[in-house]
Scaffold this active site. Structure first.
Site, PDB file in Angstrom:
ATOM      1  N   PRO A  87       0.822  -1.224   0.000  1.00 36.62           N
ATOM      2  CA  PRO A  87       0.000   0.000   0.000  1.00 36.62           C
ATOM      3  C   PRO A  87       0.852   1.269   0.000  1.00 36.62           C
ATOM      4  O   PRO A  87       0.333   2.356  -0.240  1.00 36.62           O
ATOM      5  CB  PRO A  87      -0.832  -0.126   1.279  1.00 36.62           C
ATOM      6  N   GLU A 114       1.503  -8.112   8.936  1.00 41.18           N
ATOM      7  CA  GLU A 114       1.623  -6.647   8.962  1.00 41.18           C
ATOM      8  C   GLU A 114       2.591  -6.119   7.904  1.00 41.18           C
ATOM      9  O   GLU A 114       2.730  -4.916   7.743  1.00 41.18           O
ATOM     10  CB  GLU A 114       2.057  -6.171  10.356  1.00 41.18           C
ATOM     11  N   ARG A 152      -1.604  -8.775 -20.647  1.00 39.31           N
ATOM     12  CA  ARG A 152      -2.476  -8.489 -21.796  1.00 39.31           C
ATOM     13  C   ARG A 152      -1.847  -7.485 -22.751  1.00 39.31           C
ATOM     14  O   ARG A 152      -2.294  -7.356 -23.883  1.00 39.31           O
ATOM     15  CB  ARG A 152      -3.847  -8.023 -21.338  1.00 39.31           C
ATOM     16  N   ASP A 167      -8.421   0.404 -25.929  1.00 41.15           N
ATOM     17  CA  ASP A 167      -8.687   0.315 -24.497  1.00 41.15           C
ATOM     18  C   ASP A 167      -9.081   1.632 -23.879  1.00 41.15           C
ATOM     19  O   ASP A 167      -8.488   2.652 -24.171  1.00 41.15           O
ATOM     20  CB  ASP A 167      -7.400  -0.072 -23.754  1.00 41.15           C
TER      21      ASP A 167
HETATM   22  C1  4G1 Z   1      -2.127   0.427   5.656  1.00 45.46           C
HETATM   23  C2  4G1 Z   1      -3.527  -2.346  -0.569  1.00 45.46           C
HETATM   24  C3  4G1 Z   1      -2.120  -0.945   5.471  1.00 45.46           C
HETATM   25  C4  4G1 Z   1      -2.941  -3.243   0.314  1.00 45.46           C
HETATM   26  C5  4G1 Z   1      -2.852   1.228   4.790  1.00 45.46           C
HETATM   27  C6  4G1 Z   1      -3.074  -2.210  -1.849  1.00 45.46           C
HETATM   28  C7  4G1 Z   1      -3.531  -0.713   3.548  1.00 45.46           C
HETATM   29  C8  4G1 Z   1      -0.350  -4.455  -2.116  1.00 45.46           C
HETATM   30  C9  4G1 Z   1      -1.385  -3.882  -1.386  1.00 45.46           C
HETATM   31  C10 4G1 Z   1      -2.819  -1.515   4.423  1.00 45.46           C
HETATM   32  C11 4G1 Z   1      -1.848  -4.023  -0.072  1.00 45.46           C
HETATM   33  C12 4G1 Z   1      -3.545   0.662   3.739  1.00 45.46           C
HETATM   34  C13 4G1 Z   1      -1.999  -2.988  -2.249  1.00 45.46           C
HETATM   35  C14 4G1 Z   1      -2.837  -2.967   4.188  1.00 45.46           C
HETATM   36  C15 4G1 Z   1      -1.188  -4.952   0.917  1.00 45.46           C
HETATM   37  C16 4G1 Z   1       1.036  -6.433   4.126  1.00 45.46           C
HETATM   38  C17 4G1 Z   1       0.233  -7.591   3.629  1.00 45.46           C
HETATM   39  C18 4G1 Z   1       0.422  -5.247   3.517  1.00 45.46           C
HETATM   40  C19 4G1 Z   1      -1.109  -7.058   3.198  1.00 45.46           C
HETATM   41  C20 4G1 Z   1      -1.049  -5.557   3.345  1.00 45.46           C
HETATM   42  C21 4G1 Z   1      -4.310   1.498   2.767  1.00 45.46           C
HETATM   43  C22 4G1 Z   1      -1.850  -5.170   4.590  1.00 45.46           C
HETATM   44  N1  4G1 Z   1      -1.364  -3.028  -3.448  1.00 45.46           N
HETATM   45  N2  4G1 Z   1      -1.632  -4.893   2.199  1.00 45.46           N
HETATM   46  N3  4G1 Z   1      -1.893  -3.745   4.795  1.00 45.46           N
HETATM   47  O1  4G1 Z   1      -3.643  -3.451   3.421  1.00 45.46           O
HETATM   48  O2  4G1 Z   1      -0.289  -5.688   0.574  1.00 45.46           O
HETATM   49  O3  4G1 Z   1      -0.390  -3.910  -3.358  1.00 45.46           O
END
Ligand code: 4G1
Length: 249
Positions: A87, A114, A152, A167
């Site tokens: 994120p 986490e 794609r 697209d």
């Molecule tokens: C803090 C979202 C934590 C989440 C703030 C989009 C989300 C990977 C993504 C999180 C993930 C926000 C993504 C959260 C993601 C560790 C494992 C990170 C899962 C994890 C907005 C949990 N695009 N999220 N934390 O979702 O990996 O790519």
């Protein structure tokens, strides 16, 4: 293109990577994909992959030694991006996907719990990409979204080639309304222009529908869209307070 994904739940990739476009891309030799289990790189007899965070607080963190060992086992070339789905990454857009589609190899790292120890970023991650602002339980679905958007765009993957040029987002616009048979459905009719046979008129109508819908729903996309002078003039007319809805179709 070769794509390796590192995950604690590699089985999550199977159904999507073995279906439809992904299967065809691999069948045609245009994509080679493997999902690897991070746990295979755990050192101790309990195969521990996570540990409690220093400083306390809830949740668990993926151990740096295990994850760095997993990445290094893939021996990515120095020019191969090692992408953490996170994120905290830069947002995945069509432009990012198009850049990645040019490369011969991608290594994707999926977090869980986490997240990952910060030293993994410092030592082994070259890029961080996010698919959007919401909470996920792991990076796997984000990796699959990235893979879909990239694969794609590899030449030869999609059957009808022109489809990628037209697209939504290739030119930065949303698509307008689409219709198929029947011509009248529950009293709702297909716009007459589409059945008129005037190809140039149809093309102009479609363009204006795309501009209208983008202006209505995602006006911020117009800033970066590839617009002609004609497009800009028509958008100016839309913004006149007197522009009546009946003129917009
Ligand atoms: C803090 C979202 C934590 C989440 C703030 C989009 C989300 C990977 C993504 C999180 C993930 C926000 C993504 C959260 C993601 C560790 C494992 C990170 C899962 C994890 C907005 C949990 N695009 N999220 N934390 O979702 O990996 O790519």
């Amino acid at each position: 293109m070769k794509i390796d994904a590192l995950s604690l739940f590699p089985a999550m990739f199977a159904s999507i990577m073995n279906a439809s476009m992904m299967w065809k891309a691999q069948d045609r030799g245009l994509l080679s994909f493997r999902a690897h289990d991070i746990r295979d790189y755990a050192a101790d007899k309990h195969r521990q992959v996570d540990d409690a965070p220093y400083g306390g607080g809830g949740g668990m963190i993926i151990k740096p030694d295990v994850l760095v060992r997993a990445i290094e086992a893939l021996r990515p070339a120095t020019e191969t991006p090692v992408i953490l789905l996170s994120p905290q990454g830069k947002l995945l857009t069509h432009q990012v996907a198009a850049q990645l589609a040019q490369l011969p190899r991608l290594v994707l790292v999926c977090g869980h719990y986490e997240g990952v120890d910060e030293r993994v970023r410092q030592l082994a991650i070259t890029d961080e990409i996010s698919i959007g602002d919401y909470v996920l339980t792991g990076g796997e679905l984000a990796a699959l979204v990235l893979i879909d958007s990239v694969v794609r765009l590899i030449p030869g993957v999609l059957g009808a080639q022109g489809a990628t040029d037209r697209d939504s987002h290739a030119d930065g616009l949303l698509e307008g309304a689409h219709y198929t048979r029947p011509p009248v459905y529950r009293g709702l009719t297909v716009p007459a222009i589409l059945t008129s046979g005037h190809h140039a008129e149809v093309a102009r109508w479609r363009r204006r529908q795309a501009l209208l819908r983008t202006w209505q729903r995602r006006p911020e996309l117009l800033k970066n869209a590839a617009l002609t002078d004609d497009d800009r003039e028509w958008l100016r007319q839309l913004q006149r307070p007197s522009a009546a809805p009946s003129l917009l179709t």
